[in-house]
Design a protein around this motif. Structure first.
Motif, PDB file in Angstrom:
ATOM      1  N   GLU A  87      29.295  -1.902  19.240  1.00  0.00           N
ATOM      2  CA  GLU A  87      30.636  -1.973  18.803  1.00  0.00           C
ATOM      3  C   GLU A  87      31.601  -0.716  18.863  1.00  0.00           C
ATOM      4  O   GLU A  87      32.618  -0.948  19.441  1.00  0.00           O
ATOM      5  CB  GLU A  87      30.840  -2.907  17.601  1.00  0.00           C
ATOM      6  CG  GLU A  87      32.461  -3.484  17.244  1.00  0.00           C
ATOM      7  CD  GLU A  87      32.539  -3.964  15.654  1.00  0.00           C
ATOM      8  OE1 GLU A  87      33.403  -4.544  15.505  1.00  0.00           O
ATOM      9  OE2 GLU A  87      31.581  -4.001  15.073  1.00  0.00           O
ATOM     10  N   TYR A 114      32.196   0.449  22.364  1.00  0.00           N
ATOM     11  CA  TYR A 114      33.489   0.042  22.990  1.00  0.00           C
ATOM     12  C   TYR A 114      34.700   0.088  22.431  1.00  0.00           C
ATOM     13  O   TYR A 114      35.492   0.504  23.185  1.00  0.00           O
ATOM     14  CB  TYR A 114      33.149  -1.635  22.880  1.00  0.00           C
ATOM     15  CG  TYR A 114      33.881  -2.501  23.843  1.00  0.00           C
ATOM     16  CD1 TYR A 114      33.646  -2.592  25.365  1.00  0.00           C
ATOM     17  CD2 TYR A 114      35.237  -2.994  23.346  1.00  0.00           C
ATOM     18  CE1 TYR A 114      34.397  -3.546  25.926  1.00  0.00           C
ATOM     19  CE2 TYR A 114      36.008  -3.695  24.094  1.00  0.00           C
ATOM     20  CZ  TYR A 114      35.517  -3.819  25.645  1.00  0.00           C
ATOM     21  OH  TYR A 114      36.296  -4.786  26.300  1.00  0.00           O
ATOM     22  N   ARG A 127      38.774  -6.332  21.070  1.00  0.00           N
ATOM     23  CA  ARG A 127      37.476  -6.636  20.262  1.00  0.00           C
ATOM     24  C   ARG A 127      36.460  -6.399  21.131  1.00  0.00           C
ATOM     25  O   ARG A 127      36.511  -6.424  22.329  1.00  0.00           O
ATOM     26  CB  ARG A 127      37.530  -8.028  19.666  1.00  0.00           C
ATOM     27  CG  ARG A 127      38.529  -8.316  18.750  1.00  0.00           C
ATOM     28  CD  ARG A 127      38.278  -9.982  18.252  1.00  0.00           C
ATOM     29  NE  ARG A 127      37.190 -10.087  17.604  1.00  0.00           N
ATOM     30  CZ  ARG A 127      36.691 -11.199  17.593  1.00  0.00           C
ATOM     31  NH1 ARG A 127      37.423 -12.591  17.875  1.00  0.00           N
ATOM     32  NH2 ARG A 127      35.392 -11.596  17.106  1.00  0.00           N
ATOM     33  N   PRO A 186      32.857  -7.151  22.888  1.00  0.00           N
ATOM     34  CA  PRO A 186      32.359  -8.382  23.528  1.00  0.00           C
ATOM     35  C   PRO A 186      31.271  -8.709  22.909  1.00  0.00           C
ATOM     36  O   PRO A 186      30.705  -8.162  22.156  1.00  0.00           O
ATOM     37  CB  PRO A 186      32.004  -7.908  24.955  1.00  0.00           C
ATOM     38  CG  PRO A 186      32.548  -6.542  25.180  1.00  0.00           C
ATOM     39  CD  PRO A 186      32.834  -5.939  23.929  1.00  0.00           C
ATOM     40  N   ARG A 187      31.156  -9.966  22.723  1.00  0.00           N
ATOM     41  CA  ARG A 187      30.128 -10.850  22.267  1.00  0.00           C
ATOM     42  C   ARG A 187      28.799 -10.718  22.749  1.00  0.00           C
ATOM     43  O   ARG A 187      28.879 -10.309  24.121  1.00  0.00           O
ATOM     44  CB  ARG A 187      30.376 -12.439  21.853  1.00  0.00           C
ATOM     45  CG  ARG A 187      31.704 -12.497  21.237  1.00  0.00           C
ATOM     46  CD  ARG A 187      31.686 -12.148  19.801  1.00  0.00           C
ATOM     47  NE  ARG A 187      32.235 -10.802  19.415  1.00  0.00           N
ATOM     48  CZ  ARG A 187      32.292 -10.293  18.317  1.00  0.00           C
ATOM     49  NH1 ARG A 187      32.210 -11.007  17.234  1.00  0.00           N
ATOM     50  NH2 ARG A 187      32.696  -9.217  18.369  1.00  0.00           N
ATOM     51  N   ARG A 188      27.653 -10.726  22.085  1.00  0.00           N
ATOM     52  CA  ARG A 188      26.339 -10.502  22.646  1.00  0.00           C
ATOM     53  C   ARG A 188      25.353 -11.658  22.214  1.00  0.00           C
ATOM     54  O   ARG A 188      25.271 -11.512  20.882  1.00  0.00           O
ATOM     55  CB  ARG A 188      25.716  -9.043  22.659  1.00  0.00           C
ATOM     56  CG  ARG A 188      24.433  -9.073  22.870  1.00  0.00           C
ATOM     57  CD  ARG A 188      23.930  -7.668  23.039  1.00  0.00           C
ATOM     58  NE  ARG A 188      24.472  -6.735  24.258  1.00  0.00           N
ATOM     59  CZ  ARG A 188      24.338  -5.529  24.455  1.00  0.00           C
ATOM     60  NH1 ARG A 188      23.311  -4.981  23.931  1.00  0.00           N
ATOM     61  NH2 ARG A 188      24.988  -4.784  25.311  1.00  0.00           N
TER      62      ARG A 188
END
Length: 364
Positions: free
Chosen positions: A175, A178, A223, A225-227
């Motif tokens: 996080e 990014y 935000r 990205p989700r993982r």
């Protein structure tokens, strides 16, 4: 191409004898289903180029040394040691499978149980022993790594950050990387260059790191990205197919930057979670960030852990001297055969140590 000078100041190839260079490549791997892919070079994943070991054009020094008299010396030295490989994400099953095929031909893949038994009995492991491990285990271990391992009958260990299980959250390192790349900023993170700022963030005392991460979230216009992460049921599925589950703490905090209470909470909470989910207590641990912490080691001893792993770019004695400080070599699951050979022999890690560079693949 001229041969490199392997006698450069501060750099020393391992010593060997004639008996070290002649040993059998026989392993117990099941190569029936993978024989057709054994000779294929590692392929890049969709939309990816094959990843070099260092920098956009790779490490020329490592390349030169790989084709010099130094490489056979490193291979012979590695044959007398225990090699523990530390992967992160596996995005290309073919490339990863090619690496496993290479291990089946030149090494003796072992299980966590075999290592623990050797430690208990004080008995060295066989020559050319290699243990496969995964850090920050996410769905790629199940989707890409497990099928390749099962095809060849190979065991492995997956270390889990327990607060991420069953979520779609990135790790704090992912996080932060990014957010820094997309305009995020924090008062305590002032260095130039994204990788340098990440290192500066990781080196902060834990309360300051958490506060700075919050500032990054507030200041960045996007935000992270989700993982997709592994679920409790998937952890049990992995254990049913020779992938042991180990702890990587509750939240992957760098324990060296935490106070005593936080260190205890990170270790004990994750231990309790994994014991509840798996029905038995974990016996293996990976230090977050790859660095040993003596307070953590003391807690692990009390909880009955048999092995704990650091990522310090070194090989181990076939009977590790400190079971709660077993060395690992970070490796990219997408690197090609020459790069993989340089890691497996210890050549690439040795060059990085000589240059004073940090371990590769530490989660940044």
């Amino acid at each position: 191409m001229p041969r490199p000078d392997t006698t450069m100041p501060g750099f020393k190839a391992p010593e060997t004898t004639s008996s070290d260079t002649t040993s059998s490549d026989t392993t117990s791997c099941d190569t029936t289903s993978s024989a057709s892919s054994a000779a294929r070079p590692a392929a890049a994943g969709p939309g990816e180029a094959a990843r070099p070991l260092e920098g956009p054009t790779g490490d020329r020094l490592v390349h030169w040394l790989s084709h010099s008299p130094a490489q056979p010396l490193f291979r012979a030295h590695a044959a007398r040691r225990l090699v523990v490989l530390a992967y992160r994400r596996v995005t290309d099953r073919v490339a990863f499978g090619a690496q496993l095929d290479r291990l089946c031909r030149v090494a003796v893949p072992i299980s966590l149980r075999a290592l623990e038994q050797a430690v208990r009995e004080g008995r060295p492991l066989p020559p050319r022993s290699v243990l496969i491990t995964f850090d920050d285990a996410d769905r790629s271990v199940l989707d890409h790594a497990l099928p390749a391992l099962r095809e060849r009958g190979l065991p492995a260990v997956a270390f889990v950050v327990s607060e991420l299980v069953g979520t779609d959250l990135p790790s704090w390192r992912q996080e932060a990387a990014y957010l820094l790349a997309h305009g995020g900023h924090a008062r305590a993170v002032t260095a130039d260059g994204r990788s340098t700022r990440l290192a500066q963030l990781a080196a902060l005392p834990d309360p300051d790191r958490r506060r700075s991460l919050h500032e990054l979230r507030v200041s960045a216009p996007v935000r992270a990205p989700r993982r997709e992460r592994l679920t409790q049921e998937q952890l049990r599925l992995l254990t049913a197919h020779q992938v042991a589950i180990g702890s990587q703490t509750l939240g992957d905090a760098d324990l060296r930057r935490c106070d005593d209470a936080t260190v205890r909470a990170e270790i004990h909470t994750a231990h309790r979670d994994l014991t509840d989910w798996l029905g038995s207590a974990p016996t293996a641990f990976a230090y977050p960030g790859g660095d040993h912490d003596p307070r953590a080691a003391a807690l692990l001893t009390d909880l009955g852990y048999l092995t704990a792993f650091v990522s310090d770019q070194r090989l181990n004695a076939r009977l590790p001297r400190e079971a709660l400080r077993v060395s690992r070599l970070p490796v990219d699951a997408g690197c090609d055969r020459a790069q993989f050979e340089a890691v497996l022999s210890g050549l690439h890690p040795a060059v990085r140590r000589w240059r004073g560079l940090p371990a590769c693949g530490r989660g940044y």
